[in-house]
Design a protein around this motif. Structure first.
Motif, PDB file in Angstrom:
ATOM      1  N   VAL A 181      10.769  27.189  71.388  1.00 18.90           N
ATOM      2  CA  VAL A 181       9.970  26.318  72.267  1.00 18.90           C
ATOM      3  C   VAL A 181       8.519  26.759  72.346  1.00 18.90           C
ATOM      4  O   VAL A 181       7.600  25.959  72.174  1.00 18.90           O
ATOM      5  CB  VAL A 181      10.589  26.285  73.680  1.00 18.90           C
ATOM      6  CG1 VAL A 181       9.701  25.494  74.652  1.00 18.90           C
ATOM      7  CG2 VAL A 181      11.990  25.679  73.631  1.00 18.90           C
ATOM      8  N   THR A 182       8.294  28.046  72.602  1.00 15.18           N
ATOM      9  CA  THR A 182       6.944  28.525  72.878  1.00 15.18           C
ATOM     10  C   THR A 182       6.256  29.183  71.696  1.00 15.18           C
ATOM     11  O   THR A 182       5.033  29.359  71.704  1.00 15.18           O
ATOM     12  CB  THR A 182       6.973  29.544  74.028  1.00 15.18           C
ATOM     13  OG1 THR A 182       7.660  30.728  73.577  1.00 15.18           O
ATOM     14  CG2 THR A 182       7.699  28.977  75.248  1.00 15.18           C
TER      15      THR A 182
ATOM     16  N   LYS B 249      13.663  17.779  70.680  1.00 11.63           N
ATOM     17  CA  LYS B 249      12.600  17.817  71.680  1.00 11.63           C
ATOM     18  C   LYS B 249      13.137  18.454  72.954  1.00 11.63           C
ATOM     19  O   LYS B 249      14.300  18.258  73.313  1.00 11.63           O
ATOM     20  CB  LYS B 249      12.092  16.409  71.988  1.00 11.63           C
ATOM     21  CG  LYS B 249      11.393  15.739  70.808  1.00 11.63           C
ATOM     22  CD  LYS B 249      10.879  14.357  71.187  1.00 11.63           C
ATOM     23  CE  LYS B 249      10.158  13.685  70.022  1.00 11.63           C
ATOM     24  NZ  LYS B 249       9.639  12.337  70.387  1.00 11.63           N
TER      25      LYS B 249
ATOM     26  N   GLU C 142      13.677  18.864  76.847  1.00 11.22           N
ATOM     27  CA  GLU C 142      13.710  18.026  78.041  1.00 11.22           C
ATOM     28  C   GLU C 142      13.940  18.924  79.242  1.00 11.22           C
ATOM     29  O   GLU C 142      14.826  19.784  79.235  1.00 11.22           O
ATOM     30  CB  GLU C 142      14.816  16.978  77.943  1.00 11.22           C
ATOM     31  CG  GLU C 142      14.755  15.932  79.041  1.00 11.22           C
ATOM     32  CD  GLU C 142      15.670  14.750  78.779  1.00 11.22           C
ATOM     33  OE1 GLU C 142      15.925  13.990  79.725  1.00 11.22           O
ATOM     34  OE2 GLU C 142      16.128  14.596  77.623  1.00 11.22           O
TER      35      GLU C 142
ATOM     36  N   TYR D 202       7.473  22.378  82.560  1.00 11.83           N
ATOM     37  CA  TYR D 202       7.204  20.949  82.408  1.00 11.83           C
ATOM     38  C   TYR D 202       6.105  20.678  81.383  1.00 11.83           C
ATOM     39  O   TYR D 202       6.018  19.584  80.823  1.00 11.83           O
ATOM     40  CB  TYR D 202       6.831  20.335  83.759  1.00 11.83           C
ATOM     41  CG  TYR D 202       8.026  20.170  84.673  1.00 11.83           C
ATOM     42  CD1 TYR D 202       9.034  19.243  84.385  1.00 11.83           C
ATOM     43  CD2 TYR D 202       8.162  20.960  85.808  1.00 11.83           C
ATOM     44  CE1 TYR D 202      10.140  19.111  85.213  1.00 11.83           C
ATOM     45  CE2 TYR D 202       9.265  20.826  86.643  1.00 11.83           C
ATOM     46  CZ  TYR D 202      10.257  19.899  86.336  1.00 11.83           C
ATOM     47  OH  TYR D 202      11.358  19.778  87.148  1.00 11.83           O
ATOM     48  N   ALA D 203       5.276  21.700  81.111  1.00 10.33           N
ATOM     49  CA  ALA D 203       4.229  21.532  80.094  1.00 10.33           C
ATOM     50  C   ALA D 203       4.828  21.324  78.702  1.00 10.33           C
ATOM     51  O   ALA D 203       4.177  20.756  77.818  1.00 10.33           O
ATOM     52  CB  ALA D 203       3.308  22.752  80.085  1.00 10.33           C
ATOM     53  N   TYR D 204       6.082  21.751  78.521  1.00  7.59           N
ATOM     54  CA  TYR D 204       6.751  21.598  77.224  1.00  7.59           C
ATOM     55  C   TYR D 204       7.653  20.364  77.187  1.00  7.59           C
ATOM     56  O   TYR D 204       8.230  20.054  76.137  1.00  7.59           O
ATOM     57  CB  TYR D 204       7.602  22.842  76.915  1.00  7.59           C
ATOM     58  CG  TYR D 204       6.795  24.093  76.709  1.00  7.59           C
ATOM     59  CD1 TYR D 204       6.100  24.318  75.529  1.00  7.59           C
ATOM     60  CD2 TYR D 204       6.721  25.061  77.716  1.00  7.59           C
ATOM     61  CE1 TYR D 204       5.362  25.467  75.342  1.00  7.59           C
ATOM     62  CE2 TYR D 204       5.983  26.218  77.537  1.00  7.59           C
ATOM     63  CZ  TYR D 204       5.301  26.421  76.343  1.00  7.59           C
ATOM     64  OH  TYR D 204       4.565  27.562  76.165  1.00  7.59           O
ATOM     65  N   HIS D 205       7.770  19.657  78.299  1.00  7.15           N
ATOM     66  CA  HIS D 205       8.676  18.504  78.374  1.00  7.15           C
ATOM     67  C   HIS D 205       8.277  17.431  77.345  1.00  7.15           C
ATOM     68  O   HIS D 205       7.122  17.026  77.246  1.00  7.15           O
ATOM     69  CB  HIS D 205       8.627  17.902  79.790  1.00  7.15           C
ATOM     70  CG  HIS D 205       9.545  16.729  79.968  1.00  7.15           C
ATOM     71  ND1 HIS D 205      10.897  16.862  80.090  1.00  7.15           N
ATOM     72  CD2 HIS D 205       9.289  15.394  80.036  1.00  7.15           C
ATOM     73  CE1 HIS D 205      11.450  15.676  80.232  1.00  7.15           C
ATOM     74  NE2 HIS D 205      10.487  14.765  80.199  1.00  7.15           N
ATOM     75  N   GLY D 206       9.256  16.996  76.559  1.00  5.67           N
ATOM     76  CA  GLY D 206       9.018  15.938  75.586  1.00  5.67           C
ATOM     77  C   GLY D 206       8.432  16.405  74.267  1.00  5.67           C
ATOM     78  O   GLY D 206       8.278  15.592  73.342  1.00  5.67           O
ATOM     79  N   LYS D 207       8.136  17.709  74.153  1.00  2.00           N
ATOM     80  CA  LYS D 207       7.531  18.215  72.922  1.00  2.00           C
ATOM     81  C   LYS D 207       8.614  18.670  71.938  1.00  2.00           C
ATOM     82  O   LYS D 207       9.659  19.163  72.326  1.00  2.00           O
ATOM     83  CB  LYS D 207       6.592  19.376  73.232  1.00  2.00           C
ATOM     84  CG  LYS D 207       5.344  18.953  74.002  1.00  2.00           C
ATOM     85  CD  LYS D 207       4.368  20.109  74.136  1.00  2.00           C
ATOM     86  CE  LYS D 207       3.084  19.659  74.832  1.00  2.00           C
ATOM     87  NZ  LYS D 207       2.113  20.779  74.971  1.00  2.00           N
ATOM     88  N   GLU D 208       8.303  18.496  70.650  1.00  2.00           N
ATOM     89  CA  GLU D 208       9.219  18.967  69.620  1.00  2.00           C
ATOM     90  C   GLU D 208       9.219  20.495  69.591  1.00  2.00           C
ATOM     91  O   GLU D 208       8.250  21.145  70.011  1.00  2.00           O
ATOM     92  CB  GLU D 208       8.806  18.422  68.256  1.00  2.00           C
ATOM     93  CG  GLU D 208       8.945  16.906  68.131  1.00  2.00           C
ATOM     94  CD  GLU D 208       8.642  16.419  66.730  1.00  2.00           C
ATOM     95  OE1 GLU D 208       8.229  17.258  65.891  1.00  2.00           O
ATOM     96  OE2 GLU D 208       8.809  15.220  66.470  1.00  2.00           O
TER      97      GLU D 208
ATOM     98  N   ALA E 298       8.669  24.113  68.596  1.00  2.00           N
ATOM     99  CA  ALA E 298       7.542  24.702  67.877  1.00  2.00           C
ATOM    100  C   ALA E 298       7.994  25.405  66.609  1.00  2.00           C
ATOM    101  O   ALA E 298       7.280  25.427  65.604  1.00  2.00           O
ATOM    102  CB  ALA E 298       6.811  25.690  68.791  1.00  2.00           C
TER     103      ALA E 298
END
Length: 306
Positions: free
Chosen positions: A204-205, A255, A257, A273-279, A281
């Motif tokens: 994710v990060t 992604k 959620e 929440y800053a990562y919400h909806g992002k594919e 990494a």
């Protein structure tokens, strides 16, 4: 097919023979040299230090990985061949000059389906084995010594039912990626394979501080989720906890959620929440290692807090 005969201590062998584990870490005190001799699914055999010039066991090679001793202990515990992390560090320091390193990086050869032969079944090393070999030697089954060695190993492993030999698992060709997708991995092998598949980065990060990264099961092992890379994802420890508790999930489209209940119940979560909806990494390069849709759907439907 290639075989590797690795040299080891008798106390390491004796400790594991009594434990009868489902996997082992044949570790090397230095992580400087990559082990590239075997493909997944090939045989890694154990030879004792001279003057005990015998092959006494082995296992099926899965993966080589460089890990801090603390993470090798977290992944394999006593399957490292010692009773504690303190003892593991002591053993590593015995062979290394940088003895002050509190968490030395070691080379980990991950083996599954290990076997430990009783004394009467020990196999004498081939005549081509040189006395000055320190780490190990490769044998190819295209050569006479390689064929004879493989035959000797199969002879002691093959069970006999009514005087008829039954094919052992090592009789079946199964190498490389094909082996990894259908083998029965242990918890330690699962952790190492997931960590390497994600290039030691949080999916994710992108975080790459290895001590805070954890291999998460998408469908928990306790609920019949297998130790397979396609049922795993490498996450930072806080995201792993939230994933297990269902506050975050990964959709079949890969992604992230984040559940609204994270904010409602804990009045926080801005970073997540800053990562919400992002594919994701980072993700595995091999298609077979990507999170399987069936496991992701299970987590979305059964674990995620809507």
């Amino acid at each position: 097919m290639r075989l590797w005969v690795g040299v080891t201590d008798k106390d390491w062998f004796d400790f594991l023979a009594k434990l009868s584990p489902d996997e082992v870490n044949f570790w090397q005190p230095s992580g400087n040299r990559e082990f590239r001799v075997l493909q997944p699914g090939e045989l890694f055999l154990f030879k004792l230090h001279a003057p005990l010039n015998f092959i006494v066991g082995g296992g099926t090679f899965v993966r080589y990985s460089k890990l801090p001793a603390s993470l090798a202990w977290d992944a394999f515990g006593a399957k490292n061949g010692v009773e504690s992390i303190t003892r593991l560090r002591e053993r590593v320091r015995r062979y290394r000059r940088d003895s002050a390193d509190l968490d030395p990086v070691i080379g980990c050869n991950v083996l599954v389906e290990p076997f430990f032969l009783p004394r009467e079944q020990w196999i004498r090393v081939p005549a081509s084995w040189a006395p000055n070999i320190v780490q190990g030697k490769t044998y190819d089954t295209e050569t006479d010594d390689g064929r004879a060695l493989l035959a000797a190993v199969r002879a002691v492993l093959r069970p006999v039912v009514e005087d008829q030999p039954v094919a052992s698992p090592s009789d079946q060709p199964r190498y490389g990626a094909e082996y990894l997708t259908r083998s029965r991995l242990g918890q330690g092998a699962f952790r190492v394979l997931v960590t390497e598949s994600y290039q030691k980065r949080c999916a994710v990060t992108g975080e790459k501080t290895l001590p805070v990264l954890e291999a998460a099961h998408i469908k928990p092992f306790a609920e019949d989720g297998p130790h397979q890379v396609s049922n795993g994802i490498l996450l930072r420890s806080d995201l792993h906890k939230l994933f297990d508790l269902g506050y975050v999930t990964v959709t079949p489209e890969l992604k992230l959620e984040v559940s609204s209940r994270l904010r409602e119940e804990w009045h926080n979560g801005r970073e997540y929440y800053a990562y919400h909806g992002k594919e994701l990494a980072f993700r595995p390069q091999a298609a077979a290692d990507l999170p399987a849709r069936a496991f992701l759907e299970w987590h979305n439907e059964r674990r995620f807090r809507t």
